[in-house]
Design a protein around this motif. Structure first.
Motif, PDB file in Angstrom:
ATOM      1  N   ARG A  92      16.826  -6.602  49.541  1.00 32.80           N
ATOM      2  CA  ARG A  92      16.671  -6.992  50.937  1.00 32.80           C
ATOM      3  C   ARG A  92      16.087  -8.392  51.054  1.00 32.80           C
ATOM      4  O   ARG A  92      15.429  -8.898  50.135  1.00 32.80           O
ATOM      5  N   SER A 119      20.078  -9.450  42.200  1.00 29.54           N
ATOM      6  CA  SER A 119      20.053  -7.979  42.161  1.00 29.54           C
ATOM      7  C   SER A 119      20.385  -7.470  40.767  1.00 29.54           C
ATOM      8  O   SER A 119      19.744  -6.537  40.258  1.00 29.54           O
ATOM      9  N   LEU A 136      25.392 -15.305  49.074  1.00 29.72           N
ATOM     10  CA  LEU A 136      25.869 -13.999  48.624  1.00 29.72           C
ATOM     11  C   LEU A 136      25.897 -13.930  47.101  1.00 29.72           C
ATOM     12  O   LEU A 136      25.487 -12.923  46.497  1.00 29.72           O
ATOM     13  N   SER A 184      27.999 -15.974  53.349  1.00 31.09           N
ATOM     14  CA  SER A 184      28.844 -15.079  52.554  1.00 31.09           C
ATOM     15  C   SER A 184      29.806 -15.867  51.663  1.00 31.09           C
ATOM     16  O   SER A 184      30.237 -15.382  50.616  1.00 31.09           O
ATOM     17  N   TYR A 240      22.232 -13.684  45.817  1.00 29.92           N
ATOM     18  CA  TYR A 240      21.661 -12.349  46.001  1.00 29.92           C
ATOM     19  C   TYR A 240      22.261 -11.346  45.016  1.00 29.92           C
ATOM     20  O   TYR A 240      21.554 -10.490  44.478  1.00 29.92           O
ATOM     21  N   LYS A 241      23.567 -11.456  44.788  1.00 32.77           N
ATOM     22  CA  LYS A 241      24.239 -10.545  43.855  1.00 32.77           C
ATOM     23  C   LYS A 241      23.692 -10.728  42.448  1.00 32.77           C
ATOM     24  O   LYS A 241      23.379  -9.742  41.750  1.00 32.77           O
ATOM     25  N   ARG A 275      29.536  -8.549  56.852  1.00 35.15           N
ATOM     26  CA  ARG A 275      28.787  -7.307  57.068  1.00 35.15           C
ATOM     27  C   ARG A 275      28.293  -7.133  58.502  1.00 35.15           C
ATOM     28  O   ARG A 275      27.851  -6.036  58.862  1.00 35.15           O
ATOM     29  N   HIS A 285      30.875  -1.539  58.819  1.00 30.87           N
ATOM     30  CA  HIS A 285      31.016  -0.602  57.702  1.00 30.87           C
ATOM     31  C   HIS A 285      32.461  -0.514  57.232  1.00 30.87           C
ATOM     32  O   HIS A 285      32.789   0.320  56.384  1.00 30.87           O
ATOM     33  N   GLU A 293      26.305  -3.950  62.760  1.00 30.14           N
ATOM     34  CA  GLU A 293      26.617  -3.882  61.336  1.00 30.14           C
ATOM     35  C   GLU A 293      28.037  -3.343  61.148  1.00 30.14           C
ATOM     36  O   GLU A 293      28.456  -2.403  61.827  1.00 30.14           O
ATOM     37  N   PRO A 324      20.051  -2.862  42.993  1.00 29.14           N
ATOM     38  CA  PRO A 324      21.174  -3.214  43.881  1.00 29.14           C
ATOM     39  C   PRO A 324      20.734  -3.430  45.314  1.00 29.14           C
ATOM     40  O   PRO A 324      19.764  -2.813  45.787  1.00 29.14           O
ATOM     41  N   ASP A 325      21.413  -4.353  45.963  1.00 27.87           N
ATOM     42  CA  ASP A 325      21.194  -4.625  47.393  1.00 27.87           C
ATOM     43  C   ASP A 325      19.748  -4.974  47.717  1.00 27.87           C
ATOM     44  O   ASP A 325      19.095  -4.347  48.561  1.00 27.87           O
TER      45      ASP A 325
END
Length: 390
Positions: free
Chosen positions: A280, A271, A264, A214, A267-268, A90, A112, A110, A277-278
């Motif tokens: 912080r 969430s 990762l 990640s 966090y997933k 990311r 995208h 960042e 979702p997402d």
């Protein structure tokens, strides 16, 4: 005693002297001769050449004793710069460093898109901008090293990046065709282990660094050198299967370690459990500080799965130092003790297990360090870290 032709011996002496100057930061000619075992005449000739090349500078050390103040030698911080790049899923992190190892600027962009051409164009623009910042120095931008969160072979070809779905990419050639600057491509976990060795564990010969961001990567230092395997693919430990027929992984297998013990994946899952979702980083930190029940339970499960993989690695390598690099673990009180609570086998031996102090800057710091080592052409690099930069 060194044997061989005169030019080879001269090159070896030069490398040795440079490595000791950067290691000690400030050192006199007399001390150089003592430390290296070279005679004073050889040191004097080499130092004269390095001064004329503007790789080193002289300063007079202040002291209160009578007599002549000693003249000290150091790497010229304005001789040139190197650029370390951490190319993750990311974000891309850029750190510009002097050739004596002092970071002077860090920027984060960042991402995208995973489109290779888009990211290549972005890298070219950023590197060109950094080159312009360095044109006033003797050596300008002396080298660029990019850390890749994927498989990189010994020829610096990118074989596979799971997060971006890249395969068989020659980023090194594509960049050098555009910018004309020396570029090196390396696996991010290898750069993390190199950073640990260069900045923190100078005397450690056998060091393992586990990166948990990640994905999960393993950097292996054996007898002070990176162990990369036959093709350069050693260390892809995140794709060790710890749960048969478990969660699907982007590599094509089921139950890979990084599906359970990467940040990762944590966090997933967190969430999903919170129907938010997402989440912080600060929100997760607050949940941990508040000791929210579901979060604490998930942390316990996370550490259990982490320890399963660490136990396997310890049995494989019997490391002197095992460094776990994770911003998440840095937030958890007594994380090391909790991990050790699961490492109860009588045959799993290591000397020391710790959470990395370098954190998520390890990859880009290792990239800068490798660029310096390559530019100076020295066999070993030891740098003193400024704690403010961690």
């Amino acid at each position: 005693m060194l044997t061989g032709d005169a030019s080879y011996i001269k090159k070896m002496n030069r490398s040795l002297i440079l490595s000791k100057i950067i290691e000690h930061n400030l050192i006199s000619r007399a001390d150089l001769a003592k430390i290296t075992g070279l005679n004073k005449a050889t040191v004097s000739v080499q130092v004269s050449d390095l001064l004329s090349e503007e790789l080193i500078i002289e300063t007079q050390q202040e002291h209160k004793n009578l007599g002549r103040r000693p003249i000290m030698l150091s790497i010229n911080p304005q001789g040139g710069f190197v650029l370390g790049i951490d190319l993750d899923k990311r974000f891309i992190v850029f750190t510009l460093s002097t050739i004596n190892g002092t970071p002077v600027q860090t920027n984060t962009i960042e991402l995208h898109s995973s489109d290779y051409d888009v990211i290549l164009k972005l890298l070219v623009k950023q590197i060109e901008d950094y080159k312009q910042q360095c044109v006033h120095t003797r050596y300008g931008l002396a080298g660029v090293v990019i850390g890749i969160h994927g498989i990189v072979n010994n020829d610096e070809m990118i074989y596979f990046v799971p997060q971006h779905r890249w395969q068989n990419i020659n980023l090194k050639e594509d960049l050098m065709n555009e910018i004309g600057t020396s570029v090196f491509i390396e696996n991010n976990a290898n750069l993390c282990s190199f950073a640990e060795r260069v900045y923190k564990h100078h005397q450690c010969g056998n060091l393992l660094s586990i990166s948990l961001y990640s994905g999960i990567g393993l950097g292996i230092m054996v007898n002070g050198e990176s162990l990369k395997g036959y093709h350069g693919y050693a260390g892809e430990i995140g794709h060790m299967i710890i749960v048969p027929d478990g969660k699907p992984c982007s590599c094509g297998n089921l139950g890979c370690w990084e599906q359970y013990a990467s940040e990762l994946s944590f966090y997933k899952q967190l969430s999903e459990n919170n129907n938010k979702p997402d989440l912080r980083f600060e929100e997760i930190k607050n949940l941990l500080l508040d000791k929210e029940q579901n979060t604490c339970h998930q942390i316990d499960q996370y550490i259990k799965y982490l320890a399963i993989g660490l136990n396997n690695i310890i049995n494989l390598y019997n490391p002197e130092i095992l460094v776990v690099n994770s911003e998440l673990l840095r937030m958890i009180p007594n994380a090391v003790d909790k991990i050790k609570g699961y490492l109860t086998s009588n045959i799993s031996h290591y000397y020391e297990l710790m959470i990395s102090e370098l954190g998520n800057k390890a990859c880009v710091m290792g990239a800068c360090a490798l660029a310096i080592k390559n530019f100076l052409d020295i066999p070993e690099l030891c740098l003193t870290i400024n704690e403010e930069n961690i």
